[in-house]
Design an enzyme around this catalytic site. Structure first.
Site, short mmCIF file in Angstrom:
data_model
loop_
_atom_site.label_atom_id
_atom_site.label_comp_id
_atom_site.label_asym_id
_atom_site.label_seq_id
_atom_site.Cartn_x
_atom_site.Cartn_y
_atom_site.Cartn_z
N ASP A 58 0.77 68.49 -0.01
CA ASP A 58 0.95 69.03 1.34
C ASP A 58 -0.20 69.97 1.70
O ASP A 58 -0.85 70.55 0.84
CB ASP A 58 2.25 69.85 1.43
N ARG A 62 12.45 72.77 -0.05
CA ARG A 62 11.75 71.50 -0.30
C ARG A 62 10.92 71.53 -1.58
O ARG A 62 10.49 70.49 -2.07
CB ARG A 62 10.87 71.13 0.90
#
Length: 248
Positions: A170, A155
């Site tokens: 994140d 990712r």
């Protein structure tokens, strides 16, 4: 394009994980190439045994060095770079977002998944470059750990999430836990979205998000501050947050 080889005795375990969602799209868009290898095929005996009893006695079986040595050597011969060889192991370093970011810069990774009492120590000493643990608990094999690590790395590859900032905010990417998120409706059964998020004032929104990240980290993972350098403004906000909680 990153290359990922996985040495496992149970290659079918990876079908569902790598064949769906972001991990599948990453391969389709040539951000990554997966190669799942059953290292039993490298065993040098007719029964293809890959484990044996431990010297000195004891419970369980130990993964033999020969299949892993030969499998890794074969994959290295086919590589255009010098791959990192990652052993999934409860004795390894605890996996973090920082490690994921480090590994995402590599061209080629080889994951070794074991399924017995342990590995012959010569595998650690002469083949492996990294030993990783995903937590202080024991699983039946390294496959699930490898899947977690692969997902966290893929990712981060360029273009995989579409927008670069998708992963930069994140949890753990900034060193802090992520701030709360809200979506429509603004009023759900009397539970309202904080006014600042609907204000359109991006400076205030960014400030609110940072304060909430600090608040959540202080409440849930204060140990993370031990490894961070906070700005003067962040330190001021954190002190205000601590005082708020002391008063309540």
């Amino acid at each position: 394009m990153m290359k990922m080889d996985v040495l496992t005795l149970f290659p079918e375990m990876f079908d569902g994980v790598l064949g769906h969602s972001i991990l599948k799209r990453a391969a389709e868009h040539n951000a990554v190439e997966y190669n799942i290898v059953n290292f039993r095929t490298y065993a040098d005996n007719k029964h293809q045994t890959v484990d044996d009893y431990p010297y000195g006695g004891g419970a369980g079986m130990v993964l033999k060095p020969q299949p892993i040595f030969d499998a890794v050597a074969d994959l290295q011969k086919k590589s255009t770079s010098s791959p990192r060889v990652i052993l999934l192991c409860p004795q390894g370093e605890k996996y973090t977002q920082r490690k994921a970011e480090e590994l995402s810069q590599e061209e080629h990774l080889i994951f070794v998944c074991g399924h017995y009492e342990g590995y012959d120590e010569r595998i650690r000493e002469h083949v492996v470059t990294d030993e990783i643990s995903i937590g202080d608990f024991v699983l039946t094999g390294g496959e699930l750990g490898a899947m977690v690590v692969i997902d966290s790395i893929v990712r981060l590859l360029p273009g995989v999430l579409g927008k670069e900032e998708s992963h930069q905010s994140d949890s753990y990417s900034t060193g802090l836990l992520e701030h709360p998120h809200y979506t429509r409706p603004a009023d759900f059964r009397g539970m309202k979205v904080p006014d600042v998020l609907t204000s359109g004032n991006h400076r205030l929104i960014d400030e609110w998000r940072m304060k909430e990240s600090l608040r959540r980290t202080e409440l849930r993972r204060p140990d993370l501050f031990d490894h961070m350098e906070l700005s003067a403004e962040q330190k001021k906000w954190l002190e205000e947050i601590k005082k708020e909680h002391e008063e309540h």
